[in-house]
Design a protein around this motif. Structure first.
Motif, PDB file in Angstrom:
ATOM      1  N   THR A 187       0.812  -1.209   0.000  1.00 28.76           N
ATOM      2  CA  THR A 187       0.000   0.000   0.000  1.00 28.76           C
ATOM      3  C   THR A 187       0.850   1.265   0.000  1.00 28.76           C
ATOM      4  O   THR A 187       0.325   2.367   0.039  1.00 28.76           O
ATOM      5  CB  THR A 187      -0.926   0.046   1.225  1.00 28.76           C
ATOM      6  OG1 THR A 187      -0.108   0.131   2.395  1.00 28.76           O
ATOM      7  CG2 THR A 187      -1.784  -1.193   1.307  1.00 28.76           C
ATOM      8  N   PRO A 225       4.160   1.282  -5.151  1.00 30.66           N
ATOM      9  CA  PRO A 225       3.466   0.125  -5.719  1.00 30.66           C
ATOM     10  C   PRO A 225       1.970   0.373  -5.893  1.00 30.66           C
ATOM     11  O   PRO A 225       1.362  -0.092  -6.860  1.00 30.66           O
ATOM     12  CB  PRO A 225       3.694  -0.993  -4.691  1.00 30.66           C
ATOM     13  CG  PRO A 225       4.195  -0.337  -3.467  1.00 30.66           C
ATOM     14  CD  PRO A 225       4.836   0.947  -3.888  1.00 30.66           C
ATOM     15  N   ASP A 226       1.380   1.147  -5.009  1.00 30.47           N
ATOM     16  CA  ASP A 226      -0.052   1.381  -5.070  1.00 30.47           C
ATOM     17  C   ASP A 226      -0.440   2.097  -6.361  1.00 30.47           C
ATOM     18  O   ASP A 226      -1.290   1.637  -7.119  1.00 30.47           O
ATOM     19  CB  ASP A 226      -0.469   2.209  -3.848  1.00 30.47           C
ATOM     20  CG  ASP A 226      -1.971   2.343  -3.736  1.00 30.47           C
ATOM     21  OD1 ASP A 226      -2.629   1.289  -3.712  1.00 30.47           O
ATOM     22  OD2 ASP A 226      -2.480   3.469  -3.698  1.00 30.47           O
ATOM     23  N   LEU A 227       0.229   3.227  -6.627  1.00 27.65           N
ATOM     24  CA  LEU A 227      -0.115   3.984  -7.830  1.00 27.65           C
ATOM     25  C   LEU A 227       0.280   3.208  -9.076  1.00 27.65           C
ATOM     26  O   LEU A 227      -0.417   3.252 -10.088  1.00 27.65           O
ATOM     27  CB  LEU A 227       0.573   5.351  -7.806  1.00 27.65           C
ATOM     28  CG  LEU A 227       0.080   6.252  -6.672  1.00 27.65           C
ATOM     29  CD1 LEU A 227       0.817   7.571  -6.672  1.00 27.65           C
ATOM     30  CD2 LEU A 227      -1.414   6.509  -6.815  1.00 27.65           C
ATOM     31  N   GLY A 245       0.189  -0.020  -9.407  1.00 22.44           N
ATOM     32  CA  GLY A 245      -0.844  -1.038  -9.603  1.00 22.44           C
ATOM     33  C   GLY A 245      -2.113  -0.477 -10.221  1.00 22.44           C
ATOM     34  O   GLY A 245      -2.823  -1.170 -10.936  1.00 22.44           O
ATOM     35  N   PHE A 249      -6.492  -1.596  -6.160  1.00 30.14           N
ATOM     36  CA  PHE A 249      -6.237  -2.049  -7.529  1.00 30.14           C
ATOM     37  C   PHE A 249      -6.274  -3.570  -7.581  1.00 30.14           C
ATOM     38  O   PHE A 249      -5.964  -4.242  -6.605  1.00 30.14           O
ATOM     39  CB  PHE A 249      -4.929  -1.490  -8.076  1.00 30.14           C
ATOM     40  CG  PHE A 249      -3.689  -1.988  -7.388  1.00 30.14           C
ATOM     41  CD1 PHE A 249      -3.076  -1.233  -6.412  1.00 30.14           C
ATOM     42  CD2 PHE A 249      -3.128  -3.200  -7.738  1.00 30.14           C
ATOM     43  CE1 PHE A 249      -1.938  -1.686  -5.784  1.00 30.14           C
ATOM     44  CE2 PHE A 249      -1.989  -3.662  -7.112  1.00 30.14           C
ATOM     45  CZ  PHE A 249      -1.395  -2.905  -6.124  1.00 30.14           C
ATOM     46  N   GLY A 250      -6.697  -4.073  -8.718  1.00 32.67           N
ATOM     47  CA  GLY A 250      -6.745  -5.525  -8.887  1.00 32.67           C
ATOM     48  C   GLY A 250      -7.983  -6.148  -8.288  1.00 32.67           C
ATOM     49  O   GLY A 250      -8.127  -7.361  -8.281  1.00 32.67           O
ATOM     50  N   ARG A 309      -6.509   3.602 -17.909  1.00 28.51           N
ATOM     51  CA  ARG A 309      -5.628   3.029 -18.915  1.00 28.51           C
ATOM     52  C   ARG A 309      -6.175   3.172 -20.334  1.00 28.51           C
ATOM     53  O   ARG A 309      -7.367   3.012 -20.555  1.00 28.51           O
ATOM     54  CB  ARG A 309      -5.437   1.541 -18.629  1.00 28.51           C
ATOM     55  CG  ARG A 309      -4.979   1.278 -17.232  1.00 28.51           C
ATOM     56  CD  ARG A 309      -4.899  -0.201 -16.959  1.00 28.51           C
ATOM     57  NE  ARG A 309      -4.533  -0.435 -15.593  1.00 28.51           N
ATOM     58  CZ  ARG A 309      -5.413  -0.533 -14.596  1.00 28.51           C
ATOM     59  NH1 ARG A 309      -6.697  -0.457 -14.850  1.00 28.51           N
ATOM     60  NH2 ARG A 309      -5.009  -0.720 -13.371  1.00 28.51           N
ATOM     61  N   ARG A 331      -9.268   9.829  -9.954  1.00 29.42           N
ATOM     62  CA  ARG A 331      -8.322  10.498 -10.864  1.00 29.42           C
ATOM     63  C   ARG A 331      -8.786  11.902 -11.161  1.00 29.42           C
ATOM     64  O   ARG A 331      -7.998  12.807 -11.385  1.00 29.42           O
ATOM     65  CB  ARG A 331      -8.177   9.701 -12.161  1.00 29.42           C
ATOM     66  CG  ARG A 331      -7.809   8.265 -11.952  1.00 29.42           C
ATOM     67  CD  ARG A 331      -6.482   8.123 -11.227  1.00 29.42           C
ATOM     68  NE  ARG A 331      -6.330   6.791 -10.687  1.00 29.42           N
ATOM     69  CZ  ARG A 331      -5.842   6.523  -9.486  1.00 29.42           C
ATOM     70  NH1 ARG A 331      -5.434   7.492  -8.705  1.00 29.42           N
ATOM     71  NH2 ARG A 331      -5.747   5.300  -9.065  1.00 29.42           N
ATOM     72  N   PRO A 360      -6.219   5.087  -2.376  1.00 30.95           N
ATOM     73  CA  PRO A 360      -4.827   4.664  -2.270  1.00 30.95           C
ATOM     74  C   PRO A 360      -4.667   3.577  -1.210  1.00 30.95           C
ATOM     75  O   PRO A 360      -5.190   3.723  -0.100  1.00 30.95           O
ATOM     76  CB  PRO A 360      -4.067   5.927  -1.869  1.00 30.95           C
ATOM     77  CG  PRO A 360      -5.048   7.025  -1.856  1.00 30.95           C
ATOM     78  CD  PRO A 360      -6.409   6.500  -2.111  1.00 30.95           C
ATOM     79  N   GLY A 361      -4.020   2.510  -1.583  1.00 33.03           N
ATOM     80  CA  GLY A 361      -3.772   1.430  -0.643  1.00 33.03           C
ATOM     81  C   GLY A 361      -5.044   0.747  -0.181  1.00 33.03           C
ATOM     82  O   GLY A 361      -5.039   0.009   0.795  1.00 33.03           O
ATOM     83  N   GLY A 362      -6.168   0.990  -0.879  1.00 31.10           N
ATOM     84  CA  GLY A 362      -7.423   0.363  -0.483  1.00 31.10           C
ATOM     85  C   GLY A 362      -7.975   0.930   0.817  1.00 31.10           C
ATOM     86  O   GLY A 362      -8.858   0.354   1.428  1.00 31.10           O
TER      87      GLY A 362
END
Lengths: 469, 597
Positions: A313, A317-319, A321, B239-240, B267, B338, B398-400
């Motif tokens: 997090t 890596p977060d951005l 991903g 993400f994911g 994307r 975004r 961010p970071g969930g």
């Protein structure tokens, strides 16, 4: 327009320099700086306010004084000379040859920032790339034009894995022009020479272009290194019609450099001190991967980053991903068990997998098999956790089967040799063989037809063997 | 049309996508300006004396102080008229296909000016009013068949009413005058092309309560956390976790007449995917390609950040225009985070005082006013047409971490929360919507609707199924501590049914040709069957049926495969009830009544 030269530096701070009484300075243009001792440096215009220009110096400001240093505005943005002869060459982070060879004869000079691809002109990535690594090909298949990062952490073998991919990557359909562009940002000499040595030994060097910015090179230079590499890649892909794999390592160093500049500009910081525009900045690099309609070449990106404190997090890596099309995450626990490549299957993901696999691409059963392997491995791991707390006896028979499956899966499927190149057929067969350990009723993610076609023969064989023994 | 006043100034400062121009006296806030020799498009964000701060919708590299800045005295507007559907626009409504032609390149170069709508194409206009009719704003003057499924209704522009003195029919371009309306001696020429400023909501007559469902074909959504026509929903997730796939699924299968999809700072390949896939996919309602009812807006993450800010407004204005025609419109925004980041970046460059995590203090207000443009309403015009906009916004925390400002501000205004769960995604349970943390404030209202359709059985089934999943979560705690054997037989049955609900009902494969969409009939039948098995199973356990046999009945495999039945075969699900009864009865020991051993 004549180049304009000034000796009006008013302030210097970190990598930034303020030049006064300028006129006709363009935003983003290239700046050449001549020091009193004759040394030349380069920079770019970050901000202009009437007759003052803020310049970011790529090589750092140490040794620059406000009296004798001359600043020249070149009138164009930073460009990179490109030619097909780049292949097999080694350059520094600014794009200058450092392999002792002749200077590059430029066929074109290109703006290193590139231009955004028109989404209308993109072609959707759908050609499967076989990397020979089961955890990627079987479970997180990569396609041409994808950007698939490796999330690693310090002490994990991401470099060996990246080198293995660069070595083995091929397209099943046939032999086409294939090139690797390698950009190193702030990595150590040892790591850089590992790659160079590996490429040289395996003969991959002739089809590789290397851009090396080492840990002791100026941090600011790192901002341009990946852009230079991607500009070269765009030239090879879309002008020379080659399939280019771009390996960027290590993005964490790049982001640190970006933070340094942002701090020097006294910008309002976002999370953990990184600038608020980190997402946009990273996107302008990652989004340069892809395919274009009517062009046979492609750019596939494999950025590598080390997660600070193994923390997914963390903003980098977060951005990443959020922009890239999936991620391959390496696991410290698998690495400790001595499993190479230590791919953490559960959180790893390839978003474009569904378009690259299936009938006529890999095999019809690929998608179902993949989903089933994921589900079974997840359930097996859960059962194993339960067994740790309650003892093996507390598990149901099914859970025992799943627990056993997950152990064998790690040992046979995830683990493979550094020079072992498995074809996709081998990977798929391996998967079906492992599924024979699980009661067929539990295989809910697979269509009946495929169970009949692929699993039944294996089960029958297994039953025969058991009957015989 | 108000009088246009042109203001000319010069560039004084350039910092990223922000340009400050001097000599701009008389320019108004939010006016569109053209910057520099290239004529880059920008919008005024701040006026201070004769200085105007401008956000530029294109890359500013190469600009220099002293270059001209021209304000056209008009706010940022979109062009409305036939030709919007099936288009693929950038954030400020420039068709990306024309950009490719104008730039003669696969890459977007700068300063390209292309019309949003085709000026030369002729449309067949069929009048619906005749000379002498009295009309008011919003009345339909006539129609144009825009695509096979969309009838484009040309309306009397806002602010105009009176008597129709002339009306044309037949083939016309969008700039031809198709009607003349006279009001108190003043004549207005009306053409098919109309304009509307993006930041100003289009007016409606009355707003209605959201009590009609918008089905999406996604079981976890329609059955458990439904969204109403005119409702607002958000999908936050790390993400994911499958945010984009869910948004695509909604865009494909949502029961809306028009779909506006805006890819905001996401994307490029995702937009290409939609662009290539939608013309191929068939709309379950009309049988025509999905693209025939869709318009796409893309401002991918590498395109200029300021245009990202504008793209959601462009999208909602287009959606409002079709709502005013009387359509139900679904708007998918991926991702609003975004968009908020674009706000943050501009705010930073304007040197405003930052709020939480560097976001501007007005983030909450902006988000609220965007979502508030959704709704079901009676639109302007005499005929009392009903239209709606349903907004589904993806959020990328961010970071969930859901405590961050964008998610929190979004949750305050949206009524449905589909919380995506990374752990579910790792287990490949898609859609990874967590059934415990998600909610929908429309559930009760919509229950009434479905109960009427499904003989008053719907809400009972839903509540029972949710209850079982909730119980499973609590029992899991026990299992984790003392093992599955500690559970009673009844509790084991609950665990089994909850597992079946999760795996056979909630899990849905977006890439499976049949499983990707489930009609409400199918969902109802599936849910009823699973719950029915639970009831009969419990009863059998009470009568002494062996647990292992019950859980391994062959019919359970049939239950697991209900989802793969085509819509035309869903009657087969009804027959399962008899099979269940028969197989369960067979394992109840003779005379074993109330024998729990």
């Amino acid at each position: 327009m004549l180049p304009r030269e000034y000796r009006t530096i008013s302030s210097l701070s970190g990598p930034l320099m303020m030049v006064e009484k300028t006129s006709d300075v363009r935003y983003d243009e290239l700046v050449e700086i001549s020091l009193a001792n004759g040394e030349k440096r380069r920079g770019r215009v970050l901000e202009i306010e009437s007759d003052r220009a803020l310049v970011q110096v790529f090589e750092g400001t140490s040794g620059i004084d406000s009296e004798d240093t001359k600043v020249r505005f070149v009138g164009k943005v930073l460009t990179l000379p490109v030619a097909k002869d780049m292949l097999g060459r080694v350059f520094n982070g600014r794009g200058e040859p450092i392999d002792g060879g002749a200077p590059l004869i430029a066929e074109q000079n290109l703006d290193i920032n590139g231009m955004p691809m028109n989404p209308f002109s993109r072609d959707y990535p759908s050609e499967f790339i076989q990397t020979g690594i089961s955890t990627i090909d079987g479970l997180n298949p990569m396609v041409r034009g994808q950007k698939l990062p490796i999330f690693s952490a310090s002490g994990l073998p991401h470099n060996r894995m990246a080198a293995q991919i660069a070595r083995q990557a091929t397209v099943i359909s046939g032999h086409e022009d294939f090139a690797v562009v390698f950009a190193a940002m702030g990595i150590t000499f040892e790591e850089a020479s590992f790659f160079m040595e590996d490429f040289r030994r395996t003969g991959a060097l002739q089809r590789t272009v290397l851009y090396i910015n080492l840990a002791d090179d100026p941090a600011i230079e790192r901002i341009s290194t990946p852009r230079i590499a991607l500009t070269a890649a765009e030239y090879l892909a879309f002008e020379c019609n080659m399939h280019v794999v771009v390996i960027l390592t290590d993005l964490t160093n790049y982001c640190e450099a970006l933070r340094e500049i942002s701090a020097a500009r006294k910008e309002v910081p976002g999370r953990r001190g990184y600038p608020g525009y980190l997402y946009t900045d990273l996107a302008t690099m990652y989004e340069r991967a892809g395919r274009l309609k009517g062009k046979s070449g492609s750019i596939t990106q494999i950025p590598i980053l080390t997660m600070p404190e193994d923390d997914k997090t963390h903003p980098i890596p977060d951005l990443t991903g959020y922009i890239t099309e999936g991620q391959i995450i390496l696991s410290r626990s698998l690495h400790r068990q001595g499993i190479y490549p230590p791919v953490d299957v559960m959180p790893s993901l390839s978003r474009l997998k569904d378009k690259g696999i299936g009938k006529d691409k890999t095999r019809e059963d690929h998608a179902d098999l993949m989903n089933q392997l994921f589900a079974a491995y997840a359930r097996g791991k859960e059962a194993k956790e339960l067994a740790v707390i309650l003892g093996e006896g507390a598990l149901s028979d099914e859970d025992k089967a799943f627990a056993k499956f997950s152990t064998v899966f790690e040992d046979k499927y995830i683990r493979q040799g550094e020079y072992e190149n498995r074809t996709i057929q081998e990977t798929l067969e391996l998967g079906w063989n492992l599924l024979t350990m699980i009661p067929t009723k539990e295989l809910k993610r697979i269509r009946d037809a495929y169970i009949e076609k692929y699993l039944k023969p294996l089960l029958d064989k297994k039953a025969d063997n058991e009957a015989n023994s | 049309m108000p009088d246009k006043k042109e203001v000319k100034g010069v560039i004084e400062r350039i910092s990223g996508s922000l340009v400050v121009a001097g000599g701009m006296e008389g320019a108004s806030m939010q006016d569109v300006v053209h910057i520099g020799e290239l004529g880059l498009v920008g919008e005024i964000l701040e006026v201070n004396g004769d200085k105007a701060s401008i956000q530029v919708y294109e890359e500013t590299s190469g600009l220099m102080p002293g270059e001209p800045v021209v304000s056209m005295g008009e706010p940022l507007s979109v062009e409305l008229g036939p030709g919007i559907i099936e288009q693929f626009y950038d954030g400020i409504q420039r068709p990306l296909e024309l950009i490719e032609k104008a730039a003669n390149s696969h890459f977007i170069s700068r300063g390209i000016s292309v019309p949003a709508l085709d000026r030369s194409k002729k449309w067949k206009f069929e009048p619906k009013v005749k000379a002498g009719d009295e009309v008011i704003a919003g009345d339909i003057l006539g129609t144009v068949q825009e695509t096979v499924v969309v009838e484009h209704r040309i309306m009397v522009p806002n602010g105009i009413k009176g008597k129709v003195v002339k009306i044309e029919s037949g083939e016309h371009t969008i700039e031809d005058v198709i009607a003349v309306i006279e009001d108190n001696g003043k004549k207005y020429n009306v053409c098919m092309l109309q304009r509307w400023p993006v930041r100003k909501p289009r007016p409606v007559k009355t707003r209605l309560a959201p009590n009609v469902p918008m089905t999406t074909g996604q079981r976890v959504v329609d059955a458990f956390f439904p969204v109403a026509l005119g409702g607002t929903a958000c999908v936050p997730g790390p993400f994911g976790s499958g945010k984009t796939v869910i948004q695509h699924q909604f865009a494909k299968w949502a029961q809306a007449q028009i779909v506006v999809y805006v890819g905001c700072g996401e994307r490029g390949n995702e937009m290409t995917d939609v662009l290539l896939e939608f013309p191929e996919l068939e709309d379950p309602q009309s049988g025509q390609p999905l693209m025939k009812r869709t318009t796409l807006i893309a401002n991918t993450s590498n395109m200029p950040v300021a245009a990202r800010e504008a793209s959601v407004y462009t999208a909602i204005t287009l959606a409002e225009y079709y709502r005013d025609m009387g359509y139900s419109v679904a708007l998918m925004a991926d991702s609003t985070s975004r968009w908020a980041e674009a706000l943050r970046e501009m705010s930073g460059r304007l040197e405003e005082m930052p709020g939480e995590e560097g976001y501007p203090a007005y983030l909450g207000t902006r988000l609220a006013s965007f979502y508030e443009r959704a709704g079901r309403c009676i639109v302007n015009g005499k005929d009392g047409r009903e239209g709606s906009i349903t907004v589904i916004g993806a959020v990328s925390p961010p970071g969930g971490d859901l405590s961050e400002p964008v998610t929190q501000n979004t949750l305050r205004v949206t009524k449905v929360f589909w919380g995506l769960d990374a752990n579910l995604a790792y287990q490949r349970h898609f859609p990874a919507i967590n059934w415990l943390s998600s909610y929908s404030l429309y559930t009760e209202r919509l229950d009434a609707y479905w109960n009427e359709k499904f003989d008053d059985q719907w809400s009972g089934l839903r509540v029972e199924a949710m209850g079982l999943l909730e119980q499973e979560d609590q029992l899991n705690e026990v299992v984790r501590l003392v093992g599955i054997d500690a559970l009673s037989r009844d509790e084991r049955m609950v665990m089994e049914t909850a597992k079946s609900l999760r795996e056979d009902f909630l899990h849905q494969n977006a890439f499976h040709e049949i499983d990707t969409y489930a009609s409400m009939d199918k969902q109802f039948k599936m849910l009823r069957t699973i719950v029915n098995f639970h009831h009969l199973g419990l009863d059998a356990l009470h009568k002494g049926a062996p647990m292992a046999k019950l859980f391994n009945l062959p019919v359970r495999e049939q239950i697991a495969r209900m989802r793969y039945l085509e819509e035309s075969q869903i009657d087969q699900i009804d027959k399962l009830d008899d099979v269940i009864k028969e197989q369960i009865n067979a394992i109840i020991p003779v005379g074993g009544d109330n024998n729990a051993a």
